[in-house]
Design a protein around this motif. Structure first.
Motif, PDB file in Angstrom:
ATOM      1  N   TRP A  92       0.828  -1.199   0.000  1.00  0.00           N
ATOM      2  CA  TRP A  92       0.000   0.000   0.000  1.00  0.00           C
ATOM      3  C   TRP A  92       0.865   1.253   0.000  1.00  0.00           C
ATOM      4  N   ARG A  93       1.896   1.273   0.830  1.00  0.00           N
ATOM      5  CA  ARG A  93       2.812   2.425   0.857  1.00  0.00           C
ATOM      6  C   ARG A  93       3.576   2.560  -0.453  1.00  0.00           C
ATOM      7  N   LEU A  94       3.978   1.427  -1.019  1.00  0.00           N
ATOM      8  CA  LEU A  94       4.690   1.481  -2.293  1.00  0.00           C
ATOM      9  C   LEU A  94       3.821   2.062  -3.394  1.00  0.00           C
ATOM     10  N   ARG A  95       2.560   1.673  -3.442  1.00  0.00           N
ATOM     11  CA  ARG A  95       1.653   2.245  -4.444  1.00  0.00           C
ATOM     12  C   ARG A  95       1.555   3.749  -4.289  1.00  0.00           C
ATOM     13  N   ARG A  96       1.422   4.194  -3.070  1.00  0.00           N
ATOM     14  CA  ARG A  96       1.307   5.625  -2.810  1.00  0.00           C
ATOM     15  C   ARG A  96       2.577   6.359  -3.219  1.00  0.00           C
ATOM     16  N   GLU A  97       3.742   5.781  -2.897  1.00  0.00           N
ATOM     17  CA  GLU A  97       5.014   6.405  -3.291  1.00  0.00           C
ATOM     18  C   GLU A  97       5.187   6.424  -4.807  1.00  0.00           C
ATOM     19  N   ILE A  98       4.801   5.336  -5.463  1.00  0.00           N
ATOM     20  CA  ILE A  98       4.926   5.259  -6.920  1.00  0.00           C
ATOM     21  C   ILE A  98       4.057   6.322  -7.580  1.00  0.00           C
ATOM     22  N   ASP A  99       2.829   6.449  -7.113  1.00  0.00           N
ATOM     23  CA  ASP A  99       1.939   7.462  -7.692  1.00  0.00           C
ATOM     24  C   ASP A  99       2.481   8.863  -7.461  1.00  0.00           C
ATOM     25  N   SER A 100       3.038   9.100  -6.295  1.00  0.00           N
ATOM     26  CA  SER A 100       3.605  10.412  -5.993  1.00  0.00           C
ATOM     27  C   SER A 100       4.810  10.716  -6.884  1.00  0.00           C
ATOM     28  N   LEU A 101       5.683   9.725  -7.076  1.00  0.00           N
ATOM     29  CA  LEU A 101       6.865   9.928  -7.917  1.00  0.00           C
ATOM     30  C   LEU A 101       6.474  10.134  -9.376  1.00  0.00           C
ATOM     31  N   ARG A 102       5.474   9.415  -9.841  1.00  0.00           N
ATOM     32  CA  ARG A 102       5.021   9.612 -11.216  1.00  0.00           C
ATOM     33  C   ARG A 102       4.434  11.003 -11.405  1.00  0.00           C
ATOM     34  N   TYR A 103       3.728  11.498 -10.398  1.00  0.00           N
ATOM     35  CA  TYR A 103       3.180  12.847 -10.474  1.00  0.00           C
ATOM     36  C   TYR A 103       4.316  13.875 -10.550  1.00  0.00           C
ATOM     37  N   GLU A 104       5.355  13.675  -9.725  1.00  0.00           N
ATOM     38  CA  GLU A 104       6.497  14.598  -9.748  1.00  0.00           C
ATOM     39  C   GLU A 104       7.212  14.564 -11.099  1.00  0.00           C
ATOM     40  N   LEU A 105       7.376  13.378 -11.660  1.00  0.00           N
ATOM     41  CA  LEU A 105       8.013  13.287 -12.980  1.00  0.00           C
ATOM     42  C   LEU A 105       7.168  13.967 -14.050  1.00  0.00           C
ATOM     43  N   ARG A 106       5.868  13.852 -13.935  1.00  0.00           N
ATOM     44  CA  ARG A 106       4.991  14.522 -14.898  1.00  0.00           C
ATOM     45  C   ARG A 106       5.119  16.038 -14.778  1.00  0.00           C
ATOM     46  N   ARG A 107       5.231  16.529 -13.569  1.00  0.00           N
ATOM     47  CA  ARG A 107       5.411  17.975 -13.360  1.00  0.00           C
ATOM     48  C   ARG A 107       6.724  18.457 -13.972  1.00  0.00           C
ATOM     49  N   ILE A 108       7.767  17.655 -13.879  1.00  0.00           N
ATOM     50  CA  ILE A 108       9.051  18.033 -14.495  1.00  0.00           C
ATOM     51  C   ILE A 108       8.905  18.065 -16.004  1.00  0.00           C
ATOM     52  N   GLU A 109       8.186  17.103 -16.562  1.00  0.00           N
ATOM     53  CA  GLU A 109       7.935  17.115 -18.010  1.00  0.00           C
ATOM     54  C   GLU A 109       7.241  18.397 -18.440  1.00  0.00           C
ATOM     55  N   GLU A 110       6.271  18.823 -17.652  1.00  0.00           N
ATOM     56  CA  GLU A 110       5.553  20.047 -17.992  1.00  0.00           C
ATOM     57  C   GLU A 110       6.449  21.271 -17.882  1.00  0.00           C
ATOM     58  N   ARG A 111       7.316  21.291 -16.889  1.00  0.00           N
ATOM     59  CA  ARG A 111       8.215  22.434 -16.727  1.00  0.00           C
ATOM     60  C   ARG A 111       9.305  22.472 -17.784  1.00  0.00           C
ATOM     61  N   LEU A 112       9.601  21.340 -18.386  1.00  0.00           N
ATOM     62  CA  LEU A 112      10.590  21.311 -19.465  1.00  0.00           C
ATOM     63  C   LEU A 112      10.022  21.849 -20.772  1.00  0.00           C
ATOM     64  N   HIS A 113       8.719  22.000 -20.847  1.00  0.00           N
ATOM     65  CA  HIS A 113       8.037  22.441 -22.074  1.00  0.00           C
ATOM     66  C   HIS A 113       8.357  21.497 -23.233  1.00  0.00           C
ATOM     67  N   SER A 114       8.212  20.223 -22.966  1.00  0.00           N
ATOM     68  CA  SER A 114       8.438  19.209 -23.996  1.00  0.00           C
ATOM     69  C   SER A 114       7.377  19.334 -25.076  1.00  0.00           C
ATOM     70  N   HIS A 115       7.704  18.832 -26.249  1.00  0.00           N
ATOM     71  CA  HIS A 115       6.714  18.766 -27.315  1.00  0.00           C
ATOM     72  C   HIS A 115       5.637  17.774 -26.923  1.00  0.00           C
ATOM     73  N   SER A 116       4.446  17.963 -27.424  1.00  0.00           N
ATOM     74  CA  SER A 116       3.333  17.106 -27.016  1.00  0.00           C
ATOM     75  C   SER A 116       3.575  15.640 -27.382  1.00  0.00           C
ATOM     76  N   GLY A 117       4.294  15.359 -28.448  1.00  0.00           N
ATOM     77  CA  GLY A 117       4.575  13.976 -28.831  1.00  0.00           C
ATOM     78  C   GLY A 117       5.626  13.314 -27.968  1.00  0.00           C
ATOM     79  N   ASP A 118       6.378  14.101 -27.202  1.00  0.00           N
ATOM     80  CA  ASP A 118       7.433  13.548 -26.360  1.00  0.00           C
ATOM     81  C   ASP A 118       6.982  13.219 -24.943  1.00  0.00           C
ATOM     82  N   TYR A 119       5.775  13.631 -24.558  1.00  0.00           N
ATOM     83  CA  TYR A 119       5.304  13.303 -23.212  1.00  0.00           C
ATOM     84  C   TYR A 119       5.207  11.797 -23.046  1.00  0.00           C
ATOM     85  N   TYR A 120       5.464  11.352 -21.830  1.00  0.00           N
ATOM     86  CA  TYR A 120       5.364   9.925 -21.552  1.00  0.00           C
ATOM     87  C   TYR A 120       3.893   9.533 -21.510  1.00  0.00           C
ATOM     88  N   ARG A 121       3.556   8.456 -22.184  1.00  0.00           N
ATOM     89  CA  ARG A 121       2.161   7.994 -22.186  1.00  0.00           C
ATOM     90  C   ARG A 121       1.829   7.353 -20.854  1.00  0.00           C
TER      91      ARG A 121
END
Length: 123
Positions: A92-121
């Motif tokens: 349960w804790r691992l799931r919560r940590e994984i979701d949190s880390l994925r959210y943080e990585l997504r925020r970094i992608e947005e701050r990098l201003h990546s092209h829309s085709g380069d976002y991680y699916r």
């Protein structure tokens, strides 16, 4: 001569039959059962792929030092999550940590201003 030929043909025929025989005593069906602790292994695999994708984007889009430091911190957290998963930590804790880390990585992608085709699916 005919008897020898007949014996050779008979021996080859019986030998090929035993080659197709299958011993059902040692049949193992565990290959069809998923022991993945509720899909946690696929989540961790997706997190690892996402981290490598964000690192690639960071090098491609020339992220600043703050983003690089944040990705390094997240990378250490991902390594810790991988270690905890291998050593049967609380799922349960691992799931919560994984979701949190994925959210943080997504925020970094947005701050990098990546092209829309380069976002991680996310699917």
């Amino acid at each position: 001569m005919k008897k020898i030929t007949l014996l050779i043909a008979l021996a080859l025929g019986l030998g090929s039959i035993s080659a197709f025989a299958y011993d059902y005593r040692y049949q193992n069906h565990t290959g069809y059962v998923a022991f993945n602790r509720g899909g946690l292994d696929s989540r961790i695999e997706r997190l690892n792929r996402m981290l490598s994708h964000v690192r690639w984007e960071l090098s491609r889009y020339r992220g600043n030092w703050r983003l690089r430091r944040e990705v390094d911190r997240i990378s250490a957290d991902v390594s810790r999550v991988n270690w905890r998963y291998r050593h049967s930590y609380d799922t349960w804790r691992l799931r919560r940590e994984i979701d949190s880390l994925r959210y943080e990585l997504r925020r970094i992608e947005e701050r990098l201003h990546s092209h829309s085709g380069d976002y991680y699916r996310w699917d």
